[in-house]
Design an enzyme around this catalytic site. Structure first.
Site, PDB file in Angstrom:
ATOM      1  CE1 TYR A 153      70.051   2.715  14.691  1.00 42.27           C
ATOM      2  CE2 TYR A 153      69.416   0.397  14.673  1.00 42.27           C
ATOM      3  CZ  TYR A 153      69.193   1.706  14.273  1.00 42.27           C
ATOM      4  OH  TYR A 153      68.121   2.010  13.478  1.00 42.27           O
ATOM      5  CB  SER A 194      65.198   0.065  14.758  1.00 40.25           C
ATOM      6  OG  SER A 194      65.898  -1.091  14.319  1.00 40.25           O
TER       7      SER A 194
END
Length: 244
Positions: free
Chosen positions: A139, A126
């Site tokens: 995250y 990501s």
């Protein structure tokens, strides 16, 4: 499209993993798919895929999976989870879930797959692993961990290609879980990537020696600028970063 390969895909019942399987299912590649939604896996099986249902965070189920996967050319490790929340408000169980599925599980799974993956690992990372933003502290930390892990793995395994896909925010079921406010999708609007687009870019790296793929491409530039001048990027990007 590369020559026919035997490809193992995790998280094949939702989001990007589902779209990767969808785009590959009627090609000459042989697919081995895993996920937790047995109904969707059964649909893939009816279309010619080999399936092994598994919760990869469960050591017993993961080891059973490994015992039943044959030697493959490519492994695409896609399963992941996120929760948007400020650090001081994050529930302990959400921290545990993100670390378990985004960090511990791919590390354990990779260790177990190394003897049977002949050519290439493709990890879905990501942009959060390069540029952290508010309400994504945990995250982002899990995706930073993946970058460190794959950088070392690349050096340890010179005869295998280690590719990491770094997409920006994706309009997928991931957001339904991550965003309790149900406003992020609307705020981001056209900036959100489609799972189909990310799957297509991921598939294009199969059989290549590509180190990483940034989606969209300009986020690769912004992450490099962030590494050089983080304060400036944080100031300029603040309106965008605070959309969660």
């Amino acid at each position: 499209m590369s020559a026919p390969k035997r490809i193992f895909i995790t998280g094949a019942t939702s989001g990007v993993g589902y779209e990767i399987a969808k785009q590959l299912i009627h090609t000459s590649h042989e697919l081995w798919l895993t996920g937790r939604n047995e109904a969707i896996l059964n649909e893939w099986q009816q279309q010619g895929a080999h399936i092994i249902p598994a919760d990869l965070t469960d050591d017993h189920q993961r080891k059973h999976l490994i015992q039943n996967v044959p030697e493959v050319d490519v492994a695409i490790l896609n399963a992941g989870v996120g929760t948007f929340s400020y650090a001081q408000e994050m529930a302990d169980e959400d921290i545990d879930a993100m670390i378990a599925l985004n960090v511990t599980t791919p590390m354990k799974l990779t260790k177990e797959l190394l003897p049977i993956v002949k050519e290439q690992f493709i990890f879905i990372g990501s942009q959060a692993g390069k540029v952290a933003t508010p309400k994504a502290s945990v995250y982002a930390a899990t995706k930073f961990a993946l970058i460190g892990y794959t950088n070392a793995l690349r050096l340890e395994q010179p005869n295998k290609v280690i590719t990491v896909i770094h997409p920006g925010p994706i309009d997928s079921p991931f957001l339904d879980h991550a965003d309790a406010t149900n406003t992020y999708r609307q705020k981001m609007g056209s900036v959100l990537l489609s799972a189909e687009e990310v799957a297509k870019k991921t598939i294009q790296t199969i059989g290549t020696k590509k180190r990483e793929c940034n989606i969209p491409w300009y986020m690769g530039i912004s992450s490099k600028l962030y590494a050089l001048a983080p304060s400036i990027v944080e100031t300029i990007g603040k309106p965008f970063f605070n959309k969660k």
